[in-house]
Design a protein around this motif. Structure first.
Motif, PDB file in Angstrom:
ATOM      1  N   SER A  62      -5.096  -5.113   2.527  1.00 41.54           N
ATOM      2  CA  SER A  62      -4.994  -5.836   1.261  1.00 41.54           C
ATOM      3  C   SER A  62      -4.887  -4.866   0.082  1.00 41.54           C
ATOM      4  N   MET A  63      -5.474  -3.680   0.203  1.00 38.99           N
ATOM      5  CA  MET A  63      -5.291  -2.663  -0.839  1.00 38.99           C
ATOM      6  C   MET A  63      -3.827  -2.232  -0.916  1.00 38.99           C
ATOM      7  N   ILE A  64      -3.201  -2.019   0.225  1.00 38.03           N
ATOM      8  CA  ILE A  64      -1.784  -1.660   0.270  1.00 38.03           C
ATOM      9  C   ILE A  64      -0.946  -2.787  -0.336  1.00 38.03           C
ATOM     10  N   PHE A  65      -1.277  -4.014   0.003  1.00 36.86           N
ATOM     11  CA  PHE A  65      -0.577  -5.189  -0.515  1.00 36.86           C
ATOM     12  C   PHE A  65      -0.716  -5.256  -2.036  1.00 36.86           C
ATOM     13  N   GLY A  66      -1.910  -5.009  -2.538  1.00 35.80           N
ATOM     14  CA  GLY A  66      -2.156  -5.035  -3.974  1.00 35.80           C
ATOM     15  C   GLY A  66      -1.455  -3.911  -4.710  1.00 35.80           C
ATOM     16  N   ILE A  67      -1.433  -2.719  -4.122  1.00 35.28           N
ATOM     17  CA  ILE A  67      -0.723  -1.589  -4.741  1.00 35.28           C
ATOM     18  C   ILE A  67       0.769  -1.891  -4.813  1.00 35.28           C
ATOM     19  N   ALA A  69      10.148  -2.840   1.208  1.00 35.84           N
ATOM     20  CA  ALA A  69      10.341  -1.394   1.274  1.00 35.84           C
ATOM     21  C   ALA A  69       9.106  -0.651   0.771  1.00 35.84           C
ATOM     22  N   VAL A  70       8.516  -1.115  -0.322  1.00 41.25           N
ATOM     23  CA  VAL A  70       7.331  -0.450  -0.874  1.00 41.25           C
ATOM     24  C   VAL A  70       6.144  -0.580   0.077  1.00 41.25           C
ATOM     25  N   VAL A  71       5.948  -1.751   0.658  1.00 42.84           N
ATOM     26  CA  VAL A  71       4.849  -1.925   1.617  1.00 42.84           C
ATOM     27  C   VAL A  71       5.068  -1.031   2.833  1.00 42.84           C
TER      28      VAL A  71
END
Length: 116
Positions: free
Chosen positions: A72-77, A38-40
């Protein structure tokens, strides 16, 4: 509405599959995978277009490869925001994890579309 729920469930399943691979992505449970999915999804809808707009020259310069960095930034956040979702090796886990998420999620959705 049903399609969104199916995609959310499949993405959570993809997160669980990725957590079993030796790439440094750790997810504690299926409920954490649902939250991570959901967050991604929310970050992809809200933050990714803004990041893409401001990094458009880099995307053009790298012939689109900078989109992997944005994903990958979205994944890390998302890993930072969700307790129980960790990246053991930092950026490299996020990069490989986001690529694996795209591949596994696409494969599962295609298989599901062929069945239905």
């Amino acid at each position: 509405m049903v399609e969104i729920l199916i995609t959310w469930f499949v993405t959570a399943l993809s997160f669980l599959i990725i957590s079993k691979l030796p790439i440094g992505v750790e997810i504690d449970s299926f409920s954490k995978a649902l939250m991570s999915a959901a967050v991604v999804g929310i970050l992809n809808a809200l933050l990714l277009p803004i990041l893409t707009f401001f990094s458009f020259p880099l995307i053009i310069l790298t012939i689109g490869l900078f989109l992997f960095v944005l994903n990958s930034m979205i994944f890390g956040i998302a890993a930072y925001l969700v307790n129980g979702f960790r990246l053991r090796y930092g950026f490299w886990s996020a990069l490989i994890g986001s690529i694996a998420l795209a591949v596994i999620n696409s494969a599962l959705l295609r298989v599901l579309a062929a069945i239905i």
